[in-house]
Write a protein that holds these residues in place. Structure first.
Motif, PDB file in Angstrom:
ATOM      1  N   CYS A 181     -58.467 -37.578 -44.668  1.00 11.23           N
ATOM      2  CA  CYS A 181     -59.730 -37.415 -45.387  1.00 11.23           C
ATOM      3  C   CYS A 181     -60.799 -38.358 -44.842  1.00 11.23           C
ATOM      4  O   CYS A 181     -61.975 -37.992 -44.714  1.00 11.23           O
ATOM      5  N   ALA A 182     -60.399 -39.574 -44.538  1.00 12.01           N
ATOM      6  CA  ALA A 182     -61.343 -40.553 -43.996  1.00 12.01           C
ATOM      7  C   ALA A 182     -61.886 -40.104 -42.645  1.00 12.01           C
ATOM      8  O   ALA A 182     -63.060 -40.331 -42.321  1.00 12.01           O
ATOM      9  N   ARG A 183     -61.042 -39.450 -41.867  1.00  9.75           N
ATOM     10  CA  ARG A 183     -61.461 -39.053 -40.516  1.00  9.75           C
ATOM     11  C   ARG A 183     -62.248 -37.740 -40.503  1.00  9.75           C
ATOM     12  O   ARG A 183     -63.224 -37.606 -39.768  1.00  9.75           O
ATOM     13  N   PHE A 184     -61.818 -36.755 -41.329  1.00  9.89           N
ATOM     14  CA  PHE A 184     -62.381 -35.416 -41.215  1.00  9.89           C
ATOM     15  C   PHE A 184     -63.309 -35.020 -42.366  1.00  9.89           C
ATOM     16  O   PHE A 184     -63.937 -33.969 -42.303  1.00  9.89           O
TER      17      PHE A 184
ATOM     18  N   ARG B 244     -67.208 -26.827 -32.516  1.00  7.51           N
ATOM     19  CA  ARG B 244     -66.702 -25.487 -32.866  1.00  7.51           C
ATOM     20  C   ARG B 244     -66.092 -25.418 -34.260  1.00  7.51           C
ATOM     21  O   ARG B 244     -66.139 -24.371 -34.910  1.00  7.51           O
ATOM     22  N   PHE B 245     -65.470 -26.530 -34.701  1.00  9.65           N
ATOM     23  CA  PHE B 245     -64.682 -26.489 -35.933  1.00  9.65           C
ATOM     24  C   PHE B 245     -65.055 -27.634 -36.870  1.00  9.65           C
ATOM     25  O   PHE B 245     -65.413 -28.724 -36.419  1.00  9.65           O
ATOM     26  N   GLU B 246     -64.930 -27.366 -38.172  1.00  5.09           N
ATOM     27  CA  GLU B 246     -65.002 -28.435 -39.158  1.00  5.09           C
ATOM     28  C   GLU B 246     -63.910 -28.202 -40.198  1.00  5.09           C
ATOM     29  O   GLU B 246     -63.550 -27.055 -40.502  1.00  5.09           O
TER      30      GLU B 246
ATOM     31  N   LYS C 111     -70.181 -23.414 -36.894  1.00  5.60           N
ATOM     32  CA  LYS C 111     -68.816 -23.930 -36.805  1.00  5.60           C
ATOM     33  C   LYS C 111     -67.883 -23.123 -37.698  1.00  5.60           C
ATOM     34  O   LYS C 111     -68.279 -22.657 -38.776  1.00  5.60           O
ATOM     35  N   GLN C 112     -66.642 -22.966 -37.237  1.00  7.93           N
ATOM     36  CA  GLN C 112     -65.620 -22.363 -38.079  1.00  7.93           C
ATOM     37  C   GLN C 112     -65.141 -23.403 -39.090  1.00  7.93           C
ATOM     38  O   GLN C 112     -64.815 -24.532 -38.719  1.00  7.93           O
ATOM     39  N   ARG C 113     -65.081 -23.009 -40.357  1.00  5.32           N
ATOM     40  CA  ARG C 113     -64.579 -23.904 -41.396  1.00  5.32           C
ATOM     41  C   ARG C 113     -63.088 -23.629 -41.593  1.00  5.32           C
ATOM     42  O   ARG C 113     -62.685 -22.496 -41.886  1.00  5.32           O
ATOM     43  N   ILE C 114     -62.285 -24.669 -41.452  1.00  4.76           N
ATOM     44  CA  ILE C 114     -60.827 -24.520 -41.391  1.00  4.76           C
ATOM     45  C   ILE C 114     -60.165 -25.194 -42.590  1.00  4.76           C
ATOM     46  O   ILE C 114     -60.484 -26.342 -42.930  1.00  4.76           O
ATOM     47  N   THR C 115     -59.246 -24.492 -43.215  1.00 10.09           N
ATOM     48  CA  THR C 115     -58.321 -25.084 -44.174  1.00 10.09           C
ATOM     49  C   THR C 115     -56.981 -25.272 -43.489  1.00 10.09           C
ATOM     50  O   THR C 115     -56.477 -24.335 -42.853  1.00 10.09           O
ATOM     51  N   VAL C 116     -56.407 -26.461 -43.618  1.00 11.74           N
ATOM     52  CA  VAL C 116     -55.098 -26.742 -43.029  1.00 11.74           C
ATOM     53  C   VAL C 116     -54.111 -26.992 -44.160  1.00 11.74           C
ATOM     54  O   VAL C 116     -54.189 -27.998 -44.866  1.00 11.74           O
ATOM     55  N   LEU C 117     -53.196 -26.071 -44.349  1.00  9.37           N
ATOM     56  CA  LEU C 117     -52.151 -26.197 -45.365  1.00  9.37           C
ATOM     57  C   LEU C 117     -50.944 -26.879 -44.738  1.00  9.37           C
ATOM     58  O   LEU C 117     -50.405 -26.397 -43.750  1.00  9.37           O
TER      59      LEU C 117
END
Length: 395
Positions: free
Chosen positions: A50-53, A31-33, A5-11
């Motif tokens: 945070c609770a969801r992801f 595909r993503f986390e 999986k691609q590890r994603i930071t969301v700013l």
């Protein structure tokens, strides 16, 4: 064999682009986390994310908001680690375990984290116009030197990117002109002399797109398109005179490229930011975005018009700034951020946003910025001049 999986930071995860990004990510759990999230002040919204992801890190802009978030995470028995401040935001943008960064922080505050992600060679999904408008050549040089992959997320620049060949080395000899489309915003048909009475609520009521308050005001003045002209100049390596803007009220054609053989390739779609976000996350593949499909059988006529210079005087500042001394685009961006906030705070009339921008450009003479520190100093000087101008033009 399973692909990691691609590890994603969301700013900027609690803003409109951030929320749409998480929606697309949620559709593809294979595909993503989510590795990390950041927000400015929306503690409860970030708590819910945070609770969801279950990100490893959550960053708030201030220590006070971070303390509130940490307490609520502990009350809900959630393991996400809380950090605060710009250094922490840059940390999650450049972390060695991160594969891709969605840069959706609004304004010049997003420049430092974007540079950090670029230096670290990340796949950088750029929804922050100011990284290019303020950072310009410094930002693009950092992308090249860091080996980062830069993917535009603004619908217009994503459309151009999708319309171009995959090999950027061929662009210069193939592109004749880039044509950015603009909806015209909520005041496209109004007489210029009526704009003095515009309220923040009216300016933020975009007819086609769901956006944050600042970018909605920029759309109403078409300063968003001025910033996009500057952005396109850096992203695609074209000259200012190779960029054109047309009014397209239906927001179906998101932008076009005219090639040297006179052919034009355009990207079309529903006005939904999840489409360019999905393009950025999966490129060069394609994935489901959640957006609706166009039905050409039901579509009304598509129209295109020249922008009215009297109605949208700020648009022309893009070409002025690009041809002026290096750093002028950073001054323009800072002035506009100050002027828009003054309008949203009801301290400045809508029709005086342009006056503040013009006065600031005349007051601040930039020297060529060579570093992030230079850019931040120039930004601070421009904001001081813009705040003084806003006081003089106060409603």
């Amino acid at each position: 064999m399973n692909t990691p999986k691609q590890r994603i930071t969301v700013l900027g995860s609690t803003g409109s682009v951030g929320v749409s990004t998480l929606d697309v990510i949620s559709r593809h759990p294979d595909r993503f986390e989510v590795f990390a999230l950041s927000a400015s002040t929306k503690v409860d919204e970030l708590l819910a994310q945070c609770a969801r992801f279950s990100p490893r890190f959550a960053v708030m802009a201030s220590s006070a908001h971070a303390a509130q978030l940490a307490e609520k995470l502990e009350q809900n028995n959630l393991p996400t680690r809380v950090l605060s401040g710009i250094d922490a935001i840059e940390k999650i943008a450049s972390h060695e375990e991160v594969d891709a960064v969605m840069a959706a922080i609004v304004g010049a505050a997003g420049l430092g984290p974007c540079l950090a992600a670029a230096r670290a060679g990340k796949r950088l999904l750029l929804a922050n116009k100011e990284a290019l408008v303020v950072g310009g050549e410094l930002f693009m040089r950092t992308v090249r030197e860091g080996g980062a992959t830069l993917l535009p997320i603004d619908s217009e620049h994503s459309a151009i990117f999708q319309s171009l060949p995959e090999d950027p080395s061929t662009w210069a000899r193939r592109i004749d002109k880039i044509i950015l489309t603009a909806s015209g915003g909520p005041f496209r048909t109004r007489a210029p002399e009526t704009l003095s009475s515009v309220t923040p609520e009216q300016a933020c009521a975009h007819p086609n797109w769901v956006m944050g308050r600042k970018i909605s005001v920029d759309s109403a003045t078409m300063m968003n398109k001025a910033l996009e002209v500057i952005e396109a100049r850096h992203l695609f390596g074209v000259l200012p005179e190779q960029i054109e803007v047309v009014i397209h009220p239906q927001s179906v054609v998101h932008s076009m490229v005219q090639f040297t053989d006179a052919s034009v390739i355009a990207q079309l779609g529903t006005p939904d930011m999840r489409v360019p976000i999905a393009v950025g996350l999966a490129w060069p593949e394609r994935i489901e975005s959640g957006a609706g499909r166009l039905d050409f059988r039901q579509m009304a006529a598509l129209s295109f018009d020249a922008p009215d210079a009297a109605l949208f005087p700020g648009l022309g500042l893009a070409w002025h700034a690009l041809r002026a001394a290096p750093g002028t685009t950073a001054v323009l961006n800072a002035a506009n951020e100050v002027a828009v906030q003054a309008f949203l705070d009801r301290r400045l009339r809508f029709d005086r946003i342009h006056a503040v921008n013009m006065e600031t450009l005349e007051a601040v003479a930039p020297s060529k910025p060579a570093s992030l520190a230079d850019l931040l100093a120039l930004d601070a000087s421009a904001r001081a001049a813009a705040n003084a101008a806003a006081l003089r033009f106060a409603a």
